[in-house]
Design a protein around this motif. Structure first.
Motif, PDB file in Angstrom:
ATOM      1  N   TYR A   8       0.728   1.644  -4.951  1.00  0.00           N
ATOM      2  CA  TYR A   8      -0.337   0.932  -4.145  1.00  0.00           C
ATOM      3  C   TYR A   8       1.095  -0.200  -3.252  1.00  0.00           C
ATOM      4  O   TYR A   8       0.438  -0.658  -2.811  1.00  0.00           O
ATOM      5  N   SER A  10       3.492  -0.990  -2.272  1.00  0.00           N
ATOM      6  CA  SER A  10       4.293  -0.676  -1.175  1.00  0.00           C
ATOM      7  C   SER A  10       3.121  -1.351   0.226  1.00  0.00           C
ATOM      8  O   SER A  10       3.854  -2.045   1.154  1.00  0.00           O
ATOM      9  N   PHE A  11       2.241  -0.567  -0.434  1.00  0.00           N
ATOM     10  CA  PHE A  11       1.131  -0.760   1.324  1.00  0.00           C
ATOM     11  C   PHE A  11       1.103  -2.355   0.901  1.00  0.00           C
ATOM     12  O   PHE A  11       0.846  -2.305   2.090  1.00  0.00           O
ATOM     13  N   GLY A  14       3.739  -4.325   2.515  1.00  0.00           N
ATOM     14  CA  GLY A  14       3.746  -4.269   3.695  1.00  0.00           C
ATOM     15  C   GLY A  14       3.053  -5.183   4.786  1.00  0.00           C
ATOM     16  O   GLY A  14       3.087  -5.649   5.306  1.00  0.00           O
ATOM     17  N   MET A  15       1.269  -5.000   3.989  1.00  0.00           N
ATOM     18  CA  MET A  15       0.507  -5.549   4.903  1.00  0.00           C
ATOM     19  C   MET A  15       0.633  -6.855   4.884  1.00  0.00           C
ATOM     20  O   MET A  15       0.651  -7.717   5.355  1.00  0.00           O
ATOM     21  N   LEU A  30      -2.416   0.002   7.899  1.00  0.00           N
ATOM     22  CA  LEU A  30      -1.357   0.065   6.794  1.00  0.00           C
ATOM     23  C   LEU A  30      -2.684   0.566   5.210  1.00  0.00           C
ATOM     24  O   LEU A  30      -2.652   0.826   4.180  1.00  0.00           O
ATOM     25  N   THR A  33      -5.016   2.705   5.437  1.00  0.00           N
ATOM     26  CA  THR A  33      -4.056   4.402   5.227  1.00  0.00           C
ATOM     27  C   THR A  33      -3.778   3.599   3.134  1.00  0.00           C
ATOM     28  O   THR A  33      -3.912   4.807   2.906  1.00  0.00           O
ATOM     29  N   CYS A  34      -3.886   2.814   2.816  1.00  0.00           N
ATOM     30  CA  CYS A  34      -4.089   3.072   1.556  1.00  0.00           C
ATOM     31  C   CYS A  34      -5.741   3.182   0.781  1.00  0.00           C
ATOM     32  O   CYS A  34      -5.759   3.468  -0.303  1.00  0.00           O
ATOM     33  N   HIS A  37      -6.298   6.384   0.501  1.00  0.00           N
ATOM     34  CA  HIS A  37      -4.596   7.435  -0.632  1.00  0.00           C
ATOM     35  C   HIS A  37      -5.248   6.892  -2.082  1.00  0.00           C
ATOM     36  O   HIS A  37      -4.942   8.153  -2.672  1.00  0.00           O
ATOM     37  N   ARG A  98      -9.135   0.783  11.943  1.00  0.00           N
ATOM     38  CA  ARG A  98      -7.906   1.007  11.834  1.00  0.00           C
ATOM     39  C   ARG A  98      -8.163   2.298  13.033  1.00  0.00           C
ATOM     40  O   ARG A  98      -6.999   2.933  13.632  1.00  0.00           O
TER      41      ARG A  98
END
Length: 167
Positions: A8, A10-11, A14-15, A30, A33-34, A37, A98
């Motif tokens: 996780y 990369s999420f 990215g955030m 993001l 979504t994380c 997941h 979100r």
């Protein structure tokens, strides 16, 4: 032997990048979504331990539940405990935001006013502490790891063996 690798970071990275560049809506998407997941991976691990379901059935269960169910009643059924209420409330707030971003409901507005739906959404996002989503994600991960270790101590042994062979 079935293993599942989850990543996780990369999420989260990215955030952080989106927050640094003031693209808060993308960071919210993001983060939400994380969280989803993480919950889906949790159930991929847990459901085979509890029920005699094949992979297709597990995917169907996970795919048919909404996130509030995954952190609410379904979590209680599968783990016999509930997530902390404060954590559930934070997650529901993040997911609600979100969904407002992803499923934006545009309403025609008068030019040069702050009353339109786009401005209202921007205002809601700007007033939300978007960086707190990262803390919530880490709290959720910690809580899920704790319940898995408490309910299935043999997983700790399996993780130790995996680490020794593949590290």
């Amino acid at each position: 032997m079935k293993i599942q690798v989850t990543e996780y970071h990369s999420f989260i990275e990215g955030m952080k990048s989106e927050i640094d560049q003031s693209r808060l809506k993308t960071a919210v998407v993001l983060g939400g979504t994380c969280i989803e997941h993480i919950m889906n991976h949790f159930y991929q691990d847990v459901l085979p331990l509890l029920f005699d379901l094949d992979q297709g059935e597990i995917n169907k269960v996970i795919g048919s539940l909404k996130l509030p169910d995954k952190i609410g009643w379904f979590y209680k059924i599968t783990t016999k405990v509930g997530l902390p209420k404060e954590l559930v409330n934070k997650i529901l707030e993040i997911i609600s935001l979100r969904n407002k971003v992803v499923h934006f409901q545009a309403v025609p507005e008068i030019i040069d006013t702050n009353s339109g739906s786009y401005q209202k959404l921007n205002s809601v996002v700007q007033s939300f502490d978007v960086s707190s989503i990262i803390t919530t994600i880490k709290e959720l991960e910690t809580e899920l790891e704790k319940v898995v270790k408490d309910l299935w101590p043999e997983i700790n042994i399996a993780n130790d063996i995996f680490e020794r062979f593949f590290s």
